[in-house]
Design a protein around this motif. Structure first.
Motif, PDB file in Angstrom:
ATOM      1  N   GLU A   1     -10.906  38.096 -35.863  1.00 53.92           N
ATOM      2  CA  GLU A   1     -10.834  36.952 -36.766  1.00 53.92           C
ATOM      3  C   GLU A   1     -10.212  35.738 -36.069  1.00 53.92           C
ATOM      4  O   GLU A   1     -10.681  34.596 -36.241  1.00 53.92           O
ATOM      5  CB  GLU A   1     -10.023  37.334 -38.007  1.00 53.92           C
ATOM      6  N   ALA A   2      -9.157  36.003 -35.276  1.00 53.83           N
ATOM      7  CA  ALA A   2      -8.544  34.883 -34.557  1.00 53.83           C
ATOM      8  C   ALA A   2      -9.515  34.268 -33.555  1.00 53.83           C
ATOM      9  O   ALA A   2      -9.603  33.042 -33.420  1.00 53.83           O
ATOM     10  CB  ALA A   2      -7.279  35.369 -33.833  1.00 53.83           C
TER      11      ALA A   2
ATOM     12  N   GLU B   1      -7.172  47.602 -37.266  1.00 55.33           N
ATOM     13  CA  GLU B   1      -6.643  46.399 -37.907  1.00 55.33           C
ATOM     14  C   GLU B   1      -6.304  45.324 -36.877  1.00 55.33           C
ATOM     15  O   GLU B   1      -6.581  44.138 -37.084  1.00 55.33           O
ATOM     16  CB  GLU B   1      -5.403  46.760 -38.731  1.00 55.33           C
ATOM     17  N   ARG B   2      -5.682  45.773 -35.741  1.00 53.56           N
ATOM     18  CA  ARG B   2      -5.378  44.795 -34.694  1.00 53.56           C
ATOM     19  C   ARG B   2      -6.652  44.188 -34.114  1.00 53.56           C
ATOM     20  O   ARG B   2      -6.716  42.988 -33.853  1.00 53.56           O
ATOM     21  CB  ARG B   2      -4.544  45.452 -33.591  1.00 53.56           C
TER      22      ARG B   2
ATOM     23  N   LYS C   1      -9.461  43.895 -35.677  1.00 50.13           N
ATOM     24  CA  LYS C   1     -10.024  43.010 -36.687  1.00 50.13           C
ATOM     25  C   LYS C   1      -9.293  41.665 -36.691  1.00 50.13           C
ATOM     26  O   LYS C   1      -9.926  40.597 -36.760  1.00 50.13           O
ATOM     27  CB  LYS C   1      -9.930  43.670 -38.057  1.00 50.13           C
ATOM     28  N   CYS C   2      -7.967  41.719 -36.601  1.00 53.19           N
ATOM     29  CA  CYS C   2      -7.197  40.469 -36.567  1.00 53.19           C
ATOM     30  C   CYS C   2      -7.534  39.651 -35.321  1.00 53.19           C
ATOM     31  O   CYS C   2      -7.684  38.426 -35.384  1.00 53.19           O
ATOM     32  CB  CYS C   2      -5.698  40.777 -36.608  1.00 53.19           C
TER      33      CYS C   2
ATOM     34  N   LYS D   1     -11.983  32.189 -35.418  1.00 55.88           N
ATOM     35  CA  LYS D   1     -11.406  30.913 -35.827  1.00 55.88           C
ATOM     36  C   LYS D   1     -11.346  29.941 -34.654  1.00 55.88           C
ATOM     37  O   LYS D   1     -11.650  28.754 -34.793  1.00 55.88           O
ATOM     38  CB  LYS D   1     -10.012  31.143 -36.411  1.00 55.88           C
TER      39      LYS D   1
ATOM     40  N   ARG E   1      -4.372  51.430 -37.283  1.00 48.50           N
ATOM     41  CA  ARG E   1      -3.642  50.258 -36.802  1.00 48.50           C
ATOM     42  C   ARG E   1      -4.404  49.539 -35.695  1.00 48.50           C
ATOM     43  O   ARG E   1      -4.443  48.308 -35.637  1.00 48.50           O
ATOM     44  CB  ARG E   1      -2.254  50.677 -36.304  1.00 48.50           C
TER      45      ARG E   1
END
Length: 413
Positions: free
Chosen positions: A133-134, A126-127, A129-130, A137, A123
């Motif tokens: 990605e944010a 994943e956090r 990675k998110c 962006k 988890r």
């Protein structure tokens, strides 16, 4: 020895078991007791009290709860199979079976904790990675915004340049019309100019108009072509160093002392440079000097070896091997304080500690520890030997010397 809790009260429903474990002799369970619950095993540890129960049937430990109130532990155990138990505790449980149940419960708990840790790590990744990605962006949007601003500035600059070009061409056309006239206009106005030619020439001479007949166009040409710059030279002078503080706030004696030290340092550097210039090419090589010192050390000429190492250090003072070798010479010459100083300097240069310089660090610690012990500073020497053992734990000689130092310290105490 723990105080085993034998008293408890319980009641049940087809799907739940309610269990209360009070303290013994009116004493409460204080603090935060250690509670361990598995399918067939329940344990409460609140020193000095200890409660252990091997349950009649398996329970769902993930959905079971426990709380501490008024010095007693209360449990709500959810059964895996809805049925009424004949008793809270299992019957005929021998020591081997009890030990097996304990081990299975601990093993399952470790496995469950490992799975939870792995799930948390997944988890977390994943956090991360998110979040990455944010962030990417946002950076991409910011980059696009900057590119758009640059493009807008570029377009604006291009438009201004084009506008300037048009204005320049228009100005040139206006200048051309003022300087030259078409043939038709010259033919129509030839008679008008012939009558007043004498007067215009006289006026032109008085006003300073050239042969083209346009005074403003000639002045404009002179302004567009400036005269070349004249060559010259600029004299520069440098003022002497002056302290920026006011005289009433400065410390004149300290400032003069500082200036004197700076002058002496410069003279020493110049003297060293002049002395080094007289050396041969081989003598200017610190590696050659180190080999020379090693040969002198092997023959027992420690003073000459120190001289070779001194010259090598003057040429290059960033080689820890030179300080290590000179420390060994000082140990033989009984210059113990200098040996400590050279070993410490070598350790300062042997940073960061990596496997490649491990052997050199061991030598530095041992030589400094030996010098401390020769000065009867056995505690400091033992610290260096322990540091050397941390680098080379299997070195028997260093271990034996460290043990001898420990015995000397104990006898001294």
């Amino acid at each position: 020895m723990p105080v085993w809790l034998r008293e408890y009260s319980w009641r049940q429903t087809p799907s739940l078991v309610y269990l209360a474990v009070p303290g013994q002799g009116g004493r409460r369970l204080l603090g935060r007791p250690d509670i361990f619950c598995a399918e067939r095993y329940l344990k409460v540890s609140a020193p000095p009290f200890l409660f252990e129960a091997f349950l009649w049937a398996p329970v769902d430990e993930a959905r079971s709860t426990a709380r501490l109130q008024d010095g007693a532990a209360f449990f709500t155990l959810r059964k895996k199979e809805a049925a009424l138990w004949e008793s809270l505790l299992a019957e005929e449980v021998d020591k081997e079976k009890m030990q097996r149940i304990r081990e299975d419960a601990v093993l399952k708990a470790h496995q469950r904790a490992k799975e939870e840790t792995e799930a948390k790590a997944v988890r977390k990744r994943e956090r991360s990675k998110c979040a990455l990605e944010a962030t990417m962006k946002l950076e991409e949007a910011e980059r696009k915004r900057i590119e758009e601003l640059k493009e807008a500035e570029r377009m604006k600059a291009t438009e201004e340049i084009e506008k300037w070009k048009k204005e320049n061409e228009k100005q040139k056309k206006l200048q051309g019309k003022g300087r030259f006239h078409p043939m038709g206009e010259q033919h129509e106005k030839s008679e008008m100019r012939s009558s007043g030619r004498g007067a215009s020439r006289a006026a032109s001479r008085r006003l300073g108009v050239g042969s083209s007949g346009n005074m403003f166009s000639e002045k404009l040409q002179e302004e567009l072509a400036p005269a070349p710059r004249r060559a010259g030279s600029i004299q520069l002078s440098f003022t002497p160093r002056v302290f920026p503080t006011a005289l009433r706030e400065s410390r004149v004696s300290e400032e003069e002392e500082w200036l004197q030290r700076q002058a002496e340092a410069r003279r020493a550097i110049n003297a060293d440079l002049a002395e080094l210039e007289d050396l041969s090419e081989e003598e200017k090589n610190p590696d050659w000097l180190k080999e020379k010192g090693n040969k002198m050390f092997a023959t027992g000429n420690f003073l000459a070896a120190v001289g070779a190492y001194n010259l090598a250090i003057r040429i290059n003072n960033k080689l820890p091997t030179l300080y290590l070798n000179r420390a060994a010479c000082h140990l033989r010459l009984r210059n113990l304080h200098k040996a400590i100083e050279d070993s410490s300097k070598a350790l300062d240069l042997l940073t960061p500690p990596v496997p490649d310089n491990a052997q050199a660090r061991v030598k530095a610690h041992v030589r400094r520890g030996t010098a401390f012990c020769e000065l009867e500073l056995y505690t400091e020497g033992l610290q260096d030997y322990i540091a050397a053992l941390k680098i080379e734990p299997k070195n028997k000689n260093i271990e034996e010397d460290a043990e001898k130092i420990r015995r000397i310290i104990q006898e001294t105490e």
